[in-house]
Design a protein around this motif. Structure first.
Motif, short mmCIF file in Angstrom:
data_model
loop_
_atom_site.label_atom_id
_atom_site.label_comp_id
_atom_site.label_asym_id
_atom_site.label_seq_id
_atom_site.Cartn_x
_atom_site.Cartn_y
_atom_site.Cartn_z
N ALA A 168 0.89 -1.15 -0.17
CA ALA A 168 0.14 -0.16 0.15
C ALA A 168 0.90 1.26 -0.18
O ALA A 168 0.44 2.30 -0.83
N LEU A 169 2.08 1.31 0.72
CA LEU A 169 2.75 2.42 0.80
C LEU A 169 3.51 2.61 -0.61
O LEU A 169 3.57 3.80 -1.12
N LEU A 170 3.93 1.43 -1.23
CA LEU A 170 4.69 1.78 -2.45
C LEU A 170 3.76 2.37 -3.51
O LEU A 170 4.10 3.21 -4.29
N GLU A 171 2.37 1.80 -3.49
CA GLU A 171 1.27 2.40 -4.33
C GLU A 171 1.11 3.74 -4.20
O GLU A 171 0.95 4.72 -5.00
N VAL A 172 0.85 4.46 -2.89
CA VAL A 172 0.80 5.68 -2.43
C VAL A 172 2.06 6.44 -2.78
O VAL A 172 1.42 7.50 -3.66
#
Length: 129
Positions: free
Chosen positions: A35-39
């Protein structure tokens, strides 16, 4: 421990986007690495070749030739990944290395900021990294 190259801001002092800097706002409560990498990919407008992993993040942040405007600020609403200490430490280590590299290169700029309420947790996480 040496001083961290991050800015810790009060609630009304977060960075603001301008013609000279892009601000990638990272919202509160991000629980997973994916999720962090996508954000980050979306918020920072990482290039199309970003591979969605730690190595790719480090490559993109270490060489900001793709970034317009020339300065990128990654502004966090809190410290992400607090329930995954290993991933959190990896993330902070990448940010730290890339900010130091940007400061030394005097080219395109990278800065990272967290709310002052996260400072102790950032410091503690990097101490064990």
């Amino acid at each position: 421990m040496t001083a961290l190259p991050f800015h810790f801001y009060a609630p009304d002092e977060a960075a603001v986007e301008s013609d000279l800097q892009q601000v990638a706002y990272i919202p509160a409560g991000i629980p997973t690495k994916t999720a962090l990498l996508e954000v980050i990919a979306s918020a920072a407008r990482l290039p199309w070749y970003f591979g969605g992993n730690w190595d790719a993040l480090e490559e993109c942040l270490a060489d900001l030739d793709w970034s317009e405007p020339p300065r990128l600020v990654i502004s966090h609403a809190d410290l992400p990944l607090t329930h995954d200490t290993a991933s959190c430490a990896t993330y902070l280590s990448i940010l730290q290395a890339c900010v130091v590299l940007a400061q030394e290169s005097k080219g395109r700029g990278l800065s990272v900021e967290f709310p002052v309420s996260a400072q102790l947790m950032v410091e503690a996480t990097l101490r064990v990294a």
